[in-house]
Design an enzyme around this catalytic site. Sequence first.
Site, PDB file in Angstrom:
ATOM      1  N   GLY A   1     -10.390   8.989   2.437  1.00 43.53           N
ATOM      2  CA  GLY A   1     -11.096  10.214   2.817  1.00 43.53           C
ATOM      3  C   GLY A   1     -12.182  10.612   1.829  1.00 43.53           C
TER       4      GLY A   1
ATOM      5  N   GLU B   1       0.812  -1.223   0.000  1.00 43.72           N
ATOM      6  CA  GLU B   1       0.000   0.000   0.000  1.00 43.72           C
ATOM      7  C   GLU B   1       0.845   1.273   0.000  1.00 43.72           C
ATOM      8  OE1 GLU B   1      -2.606   0.592   3.387  1.00 43.72           O
ATOM      9  OE2 GLU B   1      -3.630   2.256   2.414  1.00 43.72           O
TER      10      GLU B   1
ATOM     11  N   ARG C   1     -12.716   3.661   5.692  1.00 48.06           N
ATOM     12  CA  ARG C   1     -13.773   4.633   5.993  1.00 48.06           C
ATOM     13  C   ARG C   1     -14.999   4.519   5.083  1.00 48.06           C
ATOM     14  NH1 ARG C   1      -9.539   9.383   6.040  1.00 48.06           N
ATOM     15  NH2 ARG C   1      -8.425   7.726   4.962  1.00 48.06           N
TER      16      ARG C   1
ATOM     17  N   LYS D   1      -2.462  -1.879  -3.262  1.00 48.52           N
ATOM     18  CA  LYS D   1      -3.515  -1.024  -2.690  1.00 48.52           C
ATOM     19  C   LYS D   1      -3.122   0.440  -2.884  1.00 48.52           C
ATOM     20  CE  LYS D   1      -5.992  -0.118   1.619  1.00 48.52           C
ATOM     21  NZ  LYS D   1      -6.700  -0.746   2.725  1.00 48.52           N
TER      22      LYS D   1
HETATM   23  P1  13P Z   1      -9.360   4.157   4.000  1.00 46.56           P
HETATM   24  O1  13P Z   1     -10.191   3.424   2.970  1.00 46.56           O
HETATM   25  O2  13P Z   1     -10.175   4.759   5.096  1.00 46.56           O
HETATM   26  O3  13P Z   1      -8.376   5.081   3.367  1.00 46.56           O
HETATM   27  O4  13P Z   1      -8.514   3.049   4.754  1.00 46.56           O
HETATM   28  C1  13P Z   1      -7.827   2.122   4.028  1.00 46.56           C
HETATM   29  C2  13P Z   1      -6.581   1.749   4.718  1.00 46.56           C
HETATM   30  O5  13P Z   1      -6.374   0.587   5.004  1.00 46.56           O
HETATM   31  C3  13P Z   1      -5.591   2.782   5.016  1.00 46.56           C
HETATM   32  O6  13P Z   1      -4.381   2.193   5.377  1.00 46.56           O
END
Ligand code: 13P
Length: 330
Positions: free
Chosen positions: A263, A176, A294, A219
């Site tokens: 966000g 990620e 989120r 990701k």
């Molecule tokens: P969000 O979808 O809220 O950005 O979270 C994903 C995530 O795993 C961030 O590390």
Amino acid sequence: MDKKNLFEIAKKMVAPKKGILAADESLKTMTKRLETIGVESTLENRSIWRQIMVEAEGVENYISGIILYDETLRNPLPNGKMIADILKEKGVFIGIKTDEGTYKFNNHEETFTLGLDKLEKRYEEYKQMGAVFAKWRAVYKIGEDMPSKASRVANAIGLAQYALITQKAGLVPIVEPEVLVLEGDHDIEKSEEETEEVLEDVFKWLERFNIDFSGMLLKPNMVLAGKECLNQPKAEEIAERTVKVLKKTVPKEVPGIVFLSGGLSPDEATEYLKKMNEMYKSDLPWQLSYSYGRALQQEALKVWSGKSENIAQAQKVFIERCKKVSEARG
Ligand code: 13P
């Protein structure tokens, strides 16, 4: 490492209609989320929330895997069960956040992700607890001279080292690299450039570390304009620029790309994913799916607001959003 096994798991994680739920908020982040609904961040409250999501009926129809935070995997839920047992019963893969957050780097506005030194040891335990995949997040800010070359290279090497240790341990790494594209007033073009450079470095180093691309997932962020940018792009442009960057940088062997929501509102995150799949799905080598935190949780968390009488309704709202996002990817 059994290469075939990693590929099989990665492929199932992005099977049609399926994506990932990121429920791996660190203690600090979860405390912030609970504060927004006026709930005290105790282990019990954090566990109740996670129990609400995993016990929601039918969650397994939309969610192939859930990323957990250490404390959620380690402690029994309020119902007395271990979360891993519930997920196994539902056929949902268990994932674990393995990074330990970030530390200041370079000009101190940038960061480097911590935790590499403890990974091998932790995997021994996580595997026994049922984990089959992992997640590691590197964060990049957009600003003057940022992301710097130093931060791009350092974090790409960090991600590559994590992916190497993770595959060696027999788990699927979710890699990620998150460019904080919504923070600031830059336009979408700037986001596109920076995201492309970050991903180029990430794959360069993954390759140098001999990572098996077929046994990992990426990701990334979507390509978006900063929140304060006056010129806000439409969904078509977001889809077009995001896919363009991914096509340039992501090897075709990677089974799936699972976006973070970063966000965006739940509706925005759903709409943009839908647009990308509508416009491009038929000629992409990888699946375009989700690993939202989120965007999947926000509405339901608000409905729950820490009250037991709201749990059923919160689960309904949570499942409705999971269904929408699942349909958006198709
Ligand atoms: P969000 O979808 O809220 O950005 O979270 C994903 C995530 O795993 C961030 O590390």
